[in-house]
Each structure stands twice: as structure tokens, then as C-alpha cells.
Scaffold this active site. Sequence first.
Site, PDB file in Angstrom:
ATOM      1  N   ASP A 257       0.635  -1.230  -0.144  1.00  0.00           N
ATOM      2  CA  ASP A 257      -0.083  -0.143   0.088  1.00  0.00           C
ATOM      3  C   ASP A 257       0.949   1.264  -0.023  1.00  0.00           C
ATOM      4  OD1 ASP A 257      -2.765   1.186   0.543  1.00  0.00           O
ATOM      5  OD2 ASP A 257      -1.432   2.110   2.313  1.00  0.00           O
ATOM      6  N   GLU A 320       1.548  -0.335  -5.115  1.00  0.00           N
ATOM      7  CA  GLU A 320       0.599   0.665  -5.549  1.00  0.00           C
ATOM      8  C   GLU A 320       1.369   1.872  -5.929  1.00  0.00           C
ATOM      9  OE1 GLU A 320      -3.154   3.228  -3.703  1.00  0.00           O
ATOM     10  OE2 GLU A 320      -1.692   2.786  -2.516  1.00  0.00           O
TER      11      GLU A 320
HETATM   12  C1  GLC Z   1      -3.784   3.341  -0.254  1.00  0.00           C
HETATM   13  C2  GLC Z   1      -5.012   2.698  -0.295  1.00  0.00           C
HETATM   14  C3  GLC Z   1      -6.307   3.478   0.144  1.00  0.00           C
HETATM   15  C4  GLC Z   1      -5.969   4.064   1.451  1.00  0.00           C
HETATM   16  C5  GLC Z   1      -4.516   4.720   1.714  1.00  0.00           C
HETATM   17  C6  GLC Z   1      -3.928   4.844   2.992  1.00  0.00           C
HETATM   18  O1  GLC Z   1      -4.069   4.595  -1.317  1.00  0.00           O
HETATM   19  O2  GLC Z   1      -5.378   2.203  -1.594  1.00  0.00           O
HETATM   20  O3  GLC Z   1      -7.435   2.898   0.286  1.00  0.00           O
HETATM   21  O4  GLC Z   1      -6.726   5.097   2.011  1.00  0.00           O
HETATM   22  O5  GLC Z   1      -3.479   3.983   0.866  1.00  0.00           O
HETATM   23  O6  GLC Z   1      -3.544   3.796   3.429  1.00  0.00           O
END
Ligand code: GLC
Length: 595
Positions: A257, A320
Site C-alpha cells: 500500500d 501501489e
Molecule cells: C492506499 C489505499 C487507500 C488508503 C490509503 C492509505 O492508497 O489504496 O485505500 O486509504 O492507501 O492507506
Amino acid sequence: MGNLMDLNERGVGGTGFARWTMMTRAAVVLALAAMCGSAAQGQMTAATHAGAADGPWWKHAVIYEIYPRSFQDSNGDGVGDLNGITQRMGYLQSLGVDAIWISPMYPSPQVDFGYDISNYVGVDPQYGTLADFDKLVAAGKEHHVRVILDMVLNHTSDKHAWFVESASSRTNPRADWYVWKDPKGFDAQGKPIPPNNWISGFGGSAWEWVPARKQFYYHEFYKQQPDLNWRNPVVEKAAFDAMRFWLDRGVAGFRLDAIPTLFEDPQMRDNPVEKPGLNAQGDPNLSDMYTSNLPEVHDVIRRMRAMADSYPGNRVLIGETYLPNIAELNKWYGGEKQDELQLPMDMQVGFTNKLDVPLLRQRIKDVETQIGKNHPLLVFDNHDNGRSWERYGDGVHNEAIARLIATLLFTSRSTALMYYGEELGMVTSTPTRKEDVQDPIGITGWPKEKGRDGERTPMQWDASVDAGFSTAAKTWLPVAADYKTVNVKVEEGEPNSLLNWHKKLIALRRDNSALRDGSMTMLDESNNSVLSFVRKGPAGSVVTVLNLTGTEQTVSLDVSGSVTTLVTDVPGLMTGVSLKKMVVPAFGSWVGAVK
Ligand code: GLC
């Protein structure tokens, strides 16, 4: 690029796209005549499921993201859970997915619905127990579905014991586990002034004052999500230990993440203003040059990869990675050394939000040609963006457009990442009243930013109460209004449904050697209306032709050989196709074999 602008660009909350009135699904289905879908034609091989001799399993995989709150509720409390996922393994196998990525299911106060972890080595009671998790992994094995977990390393919950201790004093053993900083000074009222201008991606200053320490802590996201201090090697050790806990339990890898935000500038310089005005949360539009994608992160990732590689079975690290360009993306693979993430997500293709042929072609070419021997990971949908159904749909031909997107995703030379409900054509159901909003950014940002609830509504299994998702009187988010006609049961029984379209394409990419391992080359690059490309394998080629416009197009492709249609939603293109002159109706998709 500023933090919030970054979020806006990626369309968090779905505010970045127009919402359209949709033609009913039934009408679209009726408008389509019988489709050809015989995946048994062409150059089929006896290739088995991903994991065959032709490279690691993840290279050919279809990975399916599950938002656990919303997939299947097994105990009638209105919230999805792990046993619910286990119950649906048969469905996942029938769809043909190789792995599921489960969004965070660890103990959490659920401020950011699990992305605020208070214990990395457990399961939140509302989702089940560790024993349930083990059962889920075992069921996955039986159904050939691997389990990938979401690992949130940038921050913990403010309720995590690490943070509670760290916040208690400046001298405790974990005092240096988070990003703490003295105030810049005090204002006339004696209020502490934050150390710099950094803003949270979720709105407001990224600094929160803790009287016990007389210091601020930094939070890239909500204030309940304090950033860990990755300059402290003990933090890395604790995080890797948590990952090992799950690797030992048999997980196939992790989705990392917000991974580019692990490090901040040690000098904590102000982020420059990137453009005038304010963003949707009312904050200035700042660049994130001192808070994201700092070079230090790559050392951590290399060590993480070595750790993951010490386990058998090709455990995969997925990132991500919202990044500005392809050169930055390539770095996340470790470039030529290939010693970082196997699959950082390409966000350049799937979130362009327009059916712009030259743009999509260029972005796909970038990821096909600019990352050396590394392997692309394409994605069009996730839990942070309004569904592709509306982002790409025109309000009239959404289903045909969804077929185009699926065809692009599954016939490209890439690992494919999809999001639950994408295969059904689930819509974005954004709350219409502030009091119904669950996602905190929708509450703080209302009405400009309505949050991400719309893309997180319960999975639509059938036409029964709660769409078969739950038996509760009230589900955590309401089921979308169209569930009686848009659901798994209905679509399984309809040969031309979007669900069956996905199944056909997924089966085809598994069984066809050109789609599995062939090269990918764009065709007819001067055409601004039709995207076409060829996948060349040793036993023949597969050509994909996608008319991304609302008007009929005639294409002529420079490919010779005898042509067999594999999958199309154009009745007239089921047989007798000539690539020299091919008439493709508005938003038509065609995939065929050439020998
Ligand atoms: C990432 C996740 C999102 C979350 C953020 C903070 O972007 O996909 O859903 O709110 O991180 O953890």
C-alpha cells in the site's frame, strides 16, 4: 504534484469523472446478437494454469482484488468476512482467477476501513480469526487460487501499541518509530506551529500535535494513520517480521500500500506550490517532491525482495505505484537488475479515463517497451477510484465499453489486475446524502469530495435480499440499485453477459500460447479510432481490434495468414473476417487467431 492533487488525479472518490445515466443492461444485451466465443478455436495448447514451465506464475496471472467488507458476509452482520470469501472460492475458480488480493483484514479501528492497522499479525474479529484465514488459504489451494495480502507499511493506526508507546514520551523504547518533529514555533495564542507546509492526502495539515511529547507527528493520510519512521532500522525489522508471519502461513505475496511514500525529506523542506488555487479538500496544490518517491525507498524494497525470494514458490511483491512516468515505474522493478518489485502497478494506462486511442496506445507502448525485461501489470479498477464502468463509459454504450476494457486488459502482454464486480459491470453508487457517507474523506470533503463508498458497495451475487451478499437488515453500505438484473446468477445464465465475456477472455489468455507468452506489437498506428495489436507466439499470432469510438470504423491491417475469430461481440465478425478490410461497429471488440 501535491498529495491531494495526486489523490484527485487518481480519482479517489470518483469526483474526477462525469456520472452518466445508463441505458439498462437488458437493452444492451438485447442489442447484441449472438456472440462468438469459442475459445476452443485457434492455436490452443495444453498449457496448464499459471505456474507452468514458461516463467513464474504471476507473469500470466489474473489477480482479483477483494474488498473483504463487501464480498460475502457469512454471519449476517452486514459486513463481509473471510469465511464469506472461502465460501465463494468455487466462483473465483470458475472465473479463472489465479490469485486474490485481499484488502486489509487485520485488526483495525477501521477509520480507513483497515488501512489503519493496529496489529499486523492477526485478523480483525469482524472478519474472522486466524484459523479462518488458514482455512481460506487451504480452500484457495484446492481451487488453485493463491492469496495475496495487502501490506500497509507507510503507517499504522494511532491505536497500534507501537504508536501508543511512541507517543507517550520522547524517551520510550519506541520514541523514534514514527516521524516526530518539534514545532516551528508558537503563534500569538501559544498554539504550536507545524514544522512545515506538508498537507495530508486526505485534507488539512499532515502534522498532528501530541502534548505529551510537545512534538508533532507526520501523517500522509488521516491523523489516525501516523507514518512510521523508515530511517529507523528497527522499524524495517518489525515490518519484515510481520510479512514473514504471513509468508510462513502460505500467502503468495503482498500488495504494498502507498509504498512510494515510505520516506520523507530528512531536512523536512516545504513542498513547493505546484499550481495556484485550492484542491477539493480546500488545501493548496503542493508538489509532493519531499514526501513521495524518495530514492531511499529503493534500498528497502531491494531488501524486502531478497526476503520474499528466500521463500519458495515465487512470492510476489506488487506495488501501489501512482508514478508520474514510465522511467519512474521502471525504477520500481529495479530496472535491469530486476531486484525490486516484480509487479509495480502501471497506473498510466488504466486511469486515463478516456477512450483516447493515441493516448492509450502510447501509454501501452511505454510499458511494453520501456521497462526492459520486466513485466507490466495493468489495472483499470480498484477500491479508490470510481468504477471503470462510468470512468470509461459514455452512458449509452457502457457495456460494450466494458467489453473493450476487459479485452484490452486480458489480451495485452501483462499481468491483469481486476476488482470484484468489474466482471459484472457493477456501477459506482455514490451516496447522495452526506449522512450516509462512510468513507471519512467523503465526510470531510463533502460535497466536492464524496469519498470512495461508491466503488465499495456489496458484491452482487443474485436477486435475493441484499443481493446474496448478506442476510442482515442493513448492510454496511447499501447494495447498488441494479442488483436484481446485474448479478452473478443472472449473468451466469446469459451466454452473452459481461461475466461470460470475462470468463472467455481469461480462459483464452490461459490456454492460447500467443496470448500467454507472445510479444506485443501495435498495428495501424496512424488510426486514431481503433486500437489494434498483435501478440506473436511460436505457433501463430493473435490480433486484437478495438473500436474505441461511437461510429463504425473500417480497418485494414498489415497481417497475413488465415484468420479465425476467437472472441467478438460483433455478430458479423464471427466468421469470414479479412484483416485487409474489416468493418467494426461502434465500440466493437474482436480477437482472432492468425496462422
Ligand atoms: C492506499 C489505499 C487507500 C488508503 C490509503 C492509505 O492508497 O489504496 O485505500 O486509504 O492507501 O492507506
